[in-house]
Design a protein around this motif. Structure first.
Motif, PDB file in Angstrom:
ATOM      1  N   GLY A 173       0.843  -1.189   0.000  1.00 36.27           N
ATOM      2  CA  GLY A 173       0.000   0.000   0.000  1.00 36.27           C
ATOM      3  C   GLY A 173       0.877   1.238   0.000  1.00 36.27           C
ATOM      4  N   GLN A 174       0.529   2.217   0.785  1.00 36.96           N
ATOM      5  CA  GLN A 174       1.315   3.452   0.855  1.00 36.96           C
ATOM      6  C   GLN A 174       2.632   3.185   1.561  1.00 36.96           C
ATOM      7  N   ASP A 175       3.748   3.630   0.979  1.00 35.12           N
ATOM      8  CA  ASP A 175       5.065   3.356   1.570  1.00 35.12           C
ATOM      9  C   ASP A 175       5.352   4.287   2.742  1.00 35.12           C
ATOM     10  N   GLY A 176       6.387   3.926   3.506  1.00 35.61           N
ATOM     11  CA  GLY A 176       6.704   4.659   4.723  1.00 35.61           C
ATOM     12  C   GLY A 176       7.117   6.095   4.497  1.00 35.61           C
ATOM     13  N   LEU A 177       7.834   6.383   3.397  1.00 32.22           N
ATOM     14  CA  LEU A 177       8.271   7.746   3.136  1.00 32.22           C
ATOM     15  C   LEU A 177       7.096   8.682   2.910  1.00 32.22           C
ATOM     16  N   SER A 178       6.174   8.275   2.060  1.00 37.49           N
ATOM     17  CA  SER A 178       5.016   9.137   1.793  1.00 37.49           C
ATOM     18  C   SER A 178       4.110   9.223   3.015  1.00 37.49           C
ATOM     19  N   LEU A 179       4.022   8.148   3.794  1.00 29.66           N
ATOM     20  CA  LEU A 179       3.243   8.185   5.029  1.00 29.66           C
ATOM     21  C   LEU A 179       3.833   9.163   6.029  1.00 29.66           C
ATOM     22  N   CYS A 180       5.151   9.136   6.169  1.00 28.49           N
ATOM     23  CA  CYS A 180       5.814  10.053   7.102  1.00 28.49           C
ATOM     24  C   CYS A 180       5.502  11.498   6.735  1.00 28.49           C
ATOM     25  N   ARG A 181       5.553  11.793   5.446  1.00 26.81           N
ATOM     26  CA  ARG A 181       5.253  13.155   4.988  1.00 26.81           C
ATOM     27  C   ARG A 181       3.809  13.535   5.312  1.00 26.81           C
ATOM     28  N   SER A 182       2.883  12.608   5.046  1.00 27.37           N
ATOM     29  CA  SER A 182       1.467  12.890   5.299  1.00 27.37           C
ATOM     30  C   SER A 182       1.177  13.074   6.785  1.00 27.37           C
ATOM     31  N   ILE A 183       1.776  12.226   7.611  1.00 24.10           N
ATOM     32  CA  ILE A 183       1.566  12.314   9.061  1.00 24.10           C
ATOM     33  C   ILE A 183       2.107  13.635   9.592  1.00 24.10           C
ATOM     34  N   ARG A 184       3.300  14.037   9.101  1.00 26.43           N
ATOM     35  CA  ARG A 184       3.896  15.291   9.559  1.00 26.43           C
ATOM     36  C   ARG A 184       3.002  16.483   9.232  1.00 26.43           C
ATOM     37  N   GLN A 185       2.382  16.440   8.066  1.00 24.90           N
ATOM     38  CA  GLN A 185       1.535  17.559   7.656  1.00 24.90           C
ATOM     39  C   GLN A 185       0.261  17.629   8.483  1.00 24.90           C
ATOM     40  N   ARG A 186      -0.342  16.481   8.775  1.00 22.84           N
ATOM     41  CA  ARG A 186      -1.634  16.484   9.451  1.00 22.84           C
ATOM     42  C   ARG A 186      -1.512  16.391  10.965  1.00 22.84           C
ATOM     43  N   TYR A 187      -0.499  15.668  11.455  1.00 21.86           N
ATOM     44  CA  TYR A 187      -0.354  15.459  12.904  1.00 21.86           C
ATOM     45  C   TYR A 187       1.076  15.815  13.320  1.00 21.86           C
ATOM     46  N   PRO A 188       1.427  17.099  13.315  1.00 24.64           N
ATOM     47  CA  PRO A 188       2.828  17.501  13.545  1.00 24.64           C
ATOM     48  C   PRO A 188       3.363  17.172  14.931  1.00 24.64           C
ATOM     49  N   GLN A 189       2.477  16.968  15.914  1.00 25.87           N
ATOM     50  CA  GLN A 189       2.950  16.687  17.266  1.00 25.87           C
ATOM     51  C   GLN A 189       3.260  15.207  17.492  1.00 25.87           C
ATOM     52  N   THR A 190       2.875  14.341  16.567  1.00 27.45           N
ATOM     53  CA  THR A 190       3.094  12.906  16.736  1.00 27.45           C
ATOM     54  C   THR A 190       4.526  12.546  16.383  1.00 27.45           C
ATOM     55  N   ALA A 191       5.218  11.898  17.298  1.00 26.61           N
ATOM     56  CA  ALA A 191       6.605  11.493  17.064  1.00 26.61           C
ATOM     57  C   ALA A 191       6.650  10.300  16.108  1.00 26.61           C
ATOM     58  N   ILE A 192       7.687  10.267  15.274  1.00 28.91           N
ATOM     59  CA  ILE A 192       7.834   9.198  14.287  1.00 28.91           C
ATOM     60  C   ILE A 192       9.253   8.641  14.336  1.00 28.91           C
ATOM     61  N   ILE A 193       9.362   7.321  14.466  1.00 30.32           N
ATOM     62  CA  ILE A 193      10.635   6.617  14.316  1.00 30.32           C
ATOM     63  C   ILE A 193      10.516   5.729  13.087  1.00 30.32           C
ATOM     64  N   MET A 194      11.362   5.957  12.104  1.00 27.04           N
ATOM     65  CA  MET A 194      11.357   5.133  10.910  1.00 27.04           C
ATOM     66  C   MET A 194      12.160   3.862  11.149  1.00 27.04           C
ATOM     67  N   VAL A 195      11.680   2.758  10.608  1.00 29.77           N
ATOM     68  CA  VAL A 195      12.364   1.469  10.716  1.00 29.77           C
ATOM     69  C   VAL A 195      12.750   1.049   9.308  1.00 29.77           C
ATOM     70  N   THR A 196      14.039   0.828   9.070  1.00 27.31           N
ATOM     71  CA  THR A 196      14.487   0.573   7.714  1.00 27.31           C
ATOM     72  C   THR A 196      15.651  -0.396   7.654  1.00 27.31           C
ATOM     73  N   ALA A 197      15.728  -1.138   6.560  1.00 25.98           N
ATOM     74  CA  ALA A 197      16.894  -1.968   6.261  1.00 25.98           C
ATOM     75  C   ALA A 197      17.765  -1.272   5.225  1.00 25.98           C
TER      76      ALA A 197
END
Length: 233
Positions: A60-84
């Motif tokens: 579905g929607q990848d983590g990069l685009s999700l991170c961008r969307s979350i930052r725009q709509r919910y700026p106070q929510t902390a995000i830790i990306m998990v990546t290989a």
């Protein structure tokens, strides 16, 4: 804000998702797990997690685009990306996406817990600082959306660098910032500037404030150390 905080784990590998959830739960966190990127934004419309552990590669929607969307709509929510994908780390933490931290696979459960706790502490401190900046009784109020500083009902007409300087100091009243620390906040592109450049910007900032608040000295120099924001008389 550590124990009892609500966390969202977005991970499509069941073993990894279960490992993170089990270990975080043993340390007092409440967790919810989603395995599809398309389910994240609808879920967030109903829930408000303190932090999201967000995998980079998702169906579905990848983590990069999700991170961008979350930052725009919910700026106070902390995000830790998990990546290989180690080569993506700079993008994950860049201004473009604004992730708070990252974890590279493979990882230890202890590392996950440690990073979650550290990010939540920083997030809580930042939110407290924002409240202080928004204090209606402060001699200067900041409009961060419009990059304006208002004193005595007047826009101080600050440059972007001057606004950055004032914002950094206002978020920690009474704290002394060295010139080097202020340079780090002024110029995120790691350009080389001299300490005299900092002094010049602070001098201009103080002049603009004094023109509106002639009897207030809220940006104070500490000889041989740096500068601080001191709103008290």
């Amino acid at each position: 804000m550590t124990a009892d905080a609500s966390l969202l784990i977005v991970e499509d590998e069941p073993k990894i998702a279960r490992l993170m959830a089990d270990y975080l739960q043993t340390h007092g966190f409440g967790t919810t797990t989603l395995d599809d990127g398309n389910a994240v934004m609808p879920w967030l419309e109903e829930q408000q997690p303190a932090l999201i552990l967000l995998d980079l590669m998702l169906p579905g929607q990848d983590g990069l685009s999700l991170c961008r969307s979350i930052r725009q709509r919910y700026p106070q929510t902390a995000i830790i990306m998990v990546t290989a994908k180690v080569e993506e780390v700079d993008r994950l933490l860049g201004l473009e996406l604004g992730a708070d931290d990252y974890i590279c696979k493979p990882f230890s459960p202890r590392e996950v817990v440690a990073r979650v706790k550290a990010v939540l502490r920083r997030s809580q401190a930042a939110q407290s600082a924002t409240l202080a900046v928004d204090d209606p009784n402060a001699p200067v109020q900041l409009n961060e959306d419009g990059w304006q500083a208002i004193a005595g009902g007047q826009d101080l007409g600050l440059t972007a660098v001057e606004f950055q300087l004032l914002r950094v100091m206002m978020r920690a009243p009474g704290r002394i910032f060295s010139r080097e620390q202020l340079m780090d906040h002024m110029y995120r592109d790691n350009r080389i500037v001299s300490e005299r450049t900092v002094d010049s910007h602070v001098k201009k900032l103080r002049k603009k404030i004094s023109e509106v608040l002639p009897e207030r000295d809220i940006i104070r120099s500490v000889y041989g150390v740096g500068y601080k924001y001191q709103p008290d008389e």
